[in-house]
Every structure is written in C-alpha cells, then in structure tokens.
Enzyme design. Structure first.
Site, mmCIF file in Angstrom:
data_model
loop_
_atom_site.group_PDB
_atom_site.id
_atom_site.type_symbol
_atom_site.label_atom_id
_atom_site.label_comp_id
_atom_site.label_asym_id
_atom_site.label_seq_id
_atom_site.Cartn_x
_atom_site.Cartn_y
_atom_site.Cartn_z
ATOM 1 N N PHE A 111 6.185 -5.177 6.911
ATOM 2 C CA PHE A 111 5.655 -3.820 6.690
ATOM 3 C C PHE A 111 5.990 -3.283 5.311
ATOM 4 O O PHE A 111 5.376 -2.327 4.844
ATOM 5 C CB PHE A 111 6.168 -2.855 7.776
ATOM 6 N N LYS A 112 6.955 -3.889 4.642
ATOM 7 C CA LYS A 112 7.372 -3.353 3.344
ATOM 8 C C LYS A 112 6.239 -3.391 2.319
ATOM 9 O O LYS A 112 6.242 -2.635 1.353
ATOM 10 C CB LYS A 112 8.609 -4.087 2.856
ATOM 11 N N ASP A 113 5.242 -4.240 2.553
ATOM 12 C CA ASP A 113 4.078 -4.263 1.654
ATOM 13 C C ASP A 113 3.317 -2.929 1.647
ATOM 14 O O ASP A 113 2.724 -2.575 0.638
ATOM 15 C CB ASP A 113 3.101 -5.360 2.087
ATOM 16 N N LEU A 116 5.430 -0.957 -0.902
ATOM 17 C CA LEU A 116 5.755 -1.544 -2.204
ATOM 18 C C LEU A 116 4.513 -1.945 -2.994
ATOM 19 O O LEU A 116 4.536 -1.936 -4.227
ATOM 20 C CB LEU A 116 6.719 -2.710 -2.025
#
Ligand SMILES: *Cc1c(COP(=O)(O)O)cnc(C)c1O
Length: 463
Positions: A111-113, A116
């Site tokens: 999910f960090k995409d 970021l």
C-alpha cells in the site's frame, strides 16, 4: 491550509514547507490546523468518480495553497495510472459483510505505493519551482524502501539513499530496491540491524552538516503528505459499499499508525465509519495502550509480518494531540516522559481513544492459521499482514450488520515464508516482476559507522 506541530512550538508551515520538511523543529509531527469536512450529500456525489478523480477531491483542500489545481490533477492522474488494476483499490468479498480492499496493485506490491508514488511527484514539483535539490534519506525493514525508491527514481531534483540491514530483508524486498539502477538511487546495506539504520537516519536529520548546505527530506510516515494520500481509499471503499448513507468499519494492519490514522481523519472529515480496528502482531504496544492503558516499549520481536515489527508507533502522537485537546505542551510533556519509561494516558483521554478504536494482537501461529482457513473457505490468498487484519476484524466486530473491510496492505508474493508455513504453495510473481531474480543488482555494503555512511552520501549526491 496551515500546518502546526503536535508539540506546539515549531513554526507554522504551509503545505509545500511541510512536504519538504522532516520532523518539526520541536520534535513533533505536523498536522493540519483545521480539517476540511464534507457533508453526506457532497460525499454521495462522488459515488461515480474514478479513483484518481476521487483522490483529487479529497486531497485538494490540503494542498491548494501550494499546488495549482491543474498540476495536482496531472500528478494524481499519472500516479494512479501506474497501478495495474483499473479500479486501483478494488474490494474483494470474503464472506457476509466481510471484505478486503486490495491496496497492492502499485509498482512495489504494497500500500505504500499509494502515497509514495504521489509524494515523489509532489516533491519534484515543489523543488523544480524553487530551483532546489533535496537528499532523501530513509531506513527500511522492507516495504518503505522499495516504494520510496520507485517514487523518486524519475526525479530530476532528488537523490535517494535507503539503508537496509544487510542480509535481514527478504530477497524479493531486497531485489525490489537494488535492481533500480538510476544514478540518483543509492542502496546501502548496513552491517547492523534495522534499529541501527533508523538511528543513523535520525542522527543525520539532527545534524545535517555533512551535506554541505544541502537538506534532507523524509519519506517515512512522519511526512504529512503520505498520510494525506491514504485518506482517499477509505472514501473509495465506503462509497463502493453504499456509503455515505451506510456505515462501514475498517480493520487495519498497523505498525507506525500512519495508515489507520488516515482512517481516523476520513471519519473526522465526514465519512460514516463505525469501527476502526488496530490490528498488530506481537509487537503490540498499540494494543496494550488501547486495551490496558499501558504505553511502554517492549522488546522488538521478529515476526512473519515484518512490516509491522516496530516498538514505537510514531504517528500515534498525531492522534494523542487531538485526544489531548490539541495541547502541544501536554504532548511534549507526555512524549518526554515516554522517552524514559512507561506512561499512562489520563483516564478521560484514554476513554476517548477507546471510543474511537478497538484493537487486537495476533501471533504468528494465528496469522498462518488465518491464511490457511481463509484460503480453504474462499480460495483467496492473504499476505500475513492482511491475515492479521482479517483475524482482528473478526475478533473485534461489534455489529455484524456493518461491513468490515480489512485493508490488504501487501501482495502475498512479497512474503512467501508465511504462505509456506500456512501449508500453501508460494505464489508467483506478477508479470511486470517476473524477471526480478535475473535483474542486475547494485548495492553498497557499509560498516555500522555513521561517519562512513555520511561520507558515502556526501561523495555520491549530485550538485
Ligand atoms: C508499512 C506496512 C504496514 C504498517 O502500516 P503503518 O502505516 O506503519 O501502520 C502494514 N502492512 C504492510 C504490508 C506494510 O508495508
């Protein structure tokens, strides 16, 4: 929009300044001075928007003093066009009123995409306007590093240095970082553990003289822009299941408290959320606070869900700031006492945390059992972080008539160990990563010595 520090004395900043800053100068974290809020009618009008259109509605109020609307729209469109599923954050049904929201269709499969990919573009945009460059320095135990590198690799104004503990991240995670060969990307494998990496980053932020006038930027979730981007998928999930005229609940696999804090903000902004469940692994400081008012550092446990292996959840301070009536002095005092030992929240403050959140801690054995049983019941394969969310959501559910949505924070292919331990076959890499194990790697192994790391950085950053 103005941003203030949770400890009350750092300067008030605008969005662009917050985007490029790390921690506030008083040691606090930045939060918006006031939150935008939306009526049910407004939210209902968003029901037919694409994910990118929805993101534009939710994010605009936070950035409008710093980013022109048309530029924001373009950056958001580009960000989510890079996801491999046309719905960007699709929902899958596990059972009656039980759902997962797949947040792993971005380039690095976690999910960090979501944040970021946008953060890299926003930083690049702000730096181009100012004619400046920034040095990104971050520590990773896995997912943050690859997502941050992926978000920054195409930037003309950023050099990115990511530290990971040598030989202590999974091979998929390492290769997702070290096979990115752009000349502004530097991977440092530190001869130490994750805490050593993190301490080195903290010390470097505190004294930036080694950069000869350049500045450091942050990509961990102390950066407000990351939290902001994550509010969107809560709206998207609720709208897909009949919101805002029907309540929904969320269970969130939690480490640093960034992702679930975004859910809390969505609720404050008008989204009818019934329950927010904090799901932790055996690194359970948040569960101990919520269930027993025990805010104390444990010892770091290595688990099958490494992206949640954390002793202190820094974003919890942002919640406490609200719970303590936005009294920066009280938060500074609390965090100061927490530095030297366990603390308890004031009784009434603790009650309000418990009104907002439920929690459960799930060990490795139950994580694997959940992966196995959900697969058997539905044919759906959970990653270990998501499995913890599903298990906690079941344990804490207070109203079976309200949909419980677990955020699926990573693709199971990133964590084959847990899947194998659950007695299942390891999943295949998706097509865009199928050749990951053949790609060339570039990484610098450096001693656990801050002088050597800083000399490497000073010697490699661009003018
Ligand atoms: C980072 C991460 C988490 C924890 O998110 P926080 O915002 O730190 O609470 C959970 N699952 C996965 C897969 C992650 O990468």
């Amino acid at each position: 929009m103005k941003y203030i520090s949770t400890r009350g004395t750092a300067p008030v900043l605008n969005f662009e300044e917050v985007l490029l800053a790390g921690l506030a100068s008083d040691g606090g974290l930045y939060v918006p001075e006031t939150l935008p809020s939306f009526s049910k009618e407004e939210i209902a009008n968003w029901a037919n928007l694409s994910y990118a259109e929805l993101a534009f509605k939710v994010i605009s109020p936070f950035v409008s003093d710093s980013v022109a609307a048309s530029d924001l729209k373009k950056m958001i469109d580009e960000t989510y066009a890079g996801f491999s599923h046309s719905a960007v954050a699709p929902l899958k049904e596990l059972g009656t009123n039980e759902w997962v929201q797949e947040l792993f269709h971005g380039p690095t499969l976690a999910f960090k995409d979501f944040a970021l990919q946008l953060l890299g573009r926003l930083m690049d945009y702000a730096l181009a306007k100012r004619g400046e460059r920034l040095v990104i320095m971050g520590a990773t135990s896995g997912d943050t590093g690859s997502a941050a590198i992926e978000g920054c690799r195409h930037s003309d104004h950023l050099d990115i240095f990511i530290l990971h503990p040598h030989n202590r991240v999974s091979e998929v995670q390492r290769r997702q970082m070290t096979t990115i060969l752009e000349d502004n990307v530097f991977n440092i494998a530190l001869e130490g553990n994750f805490d050593d990496c993190q301490q080195m980053v903290k010390d470097s932020f505190a004294d930036q003289s080694f950069l000869n006038g350049r500045k450091l930027g942050a990509v961990n979730s102390i950066n407000w822009a990351r939290i902001m981007s994550q509010i969107v998928y809560y709206f998207s999930a609720a709208l897909a299941l009949g919101g805002p005229y029907r309540e929904v609940s969320f269970s969130v696999p939690t480490g640093n408290f960034g992702d679930i804090f975004a859910g809390y903000l969505a609720k404050q902004m008008g989204l009818p959320i019934k329950q927010l469940v904090v799901a932790t692994n055996r690194n359970d400081i948040l569960h101990r606070v919520i269930s027993g008012n025990d805010m104390s550092k444990g010892t770091l446990e290595h688990t099958l869900s490494p992206s949640m292996d954390i002793m202190v959840s820094s974003n919890f301070e942002r919640l406490l700031f609200d719970v303590y009536g936005r009294d920066g002095a009280a938060i500074a005092d609390l965090m100061d006492r927490f530095k030297s030992g366990p603390v308890k929240l004031d009784g009434a403050r603790w009650d309000s945390v418990r009104e907002l959140f439920d929690s459960a801690a799930v060990n490795d054995e139950d994580t694997c059992a959940t992966i196995a049983s959900v697969y058997e019941e539905t044919g759906y394969l959970l990653d270990p972080h998501t499995a913890i969310g599903v298990k906690a959501g079941r344990e804490c559910n207070r109203d079976a008539s309200v949909p419980m949505i677990t955020l699926a924070t990573a693709h199971p292919v990133k964590f084959p160990d847990a899947v194998l331990k659950a007695g299942l076959d390891a999943p295949q890499l998706p097509p865009h990563m199928a050749d990951l194990f053949e790609r060339e790697e570039r990484v610098s192994v450096i001693d656990n010595d801050i002088a050597q790391v800083q000399a490497f950085m000073a010697g490699h950053m661009h003018d």
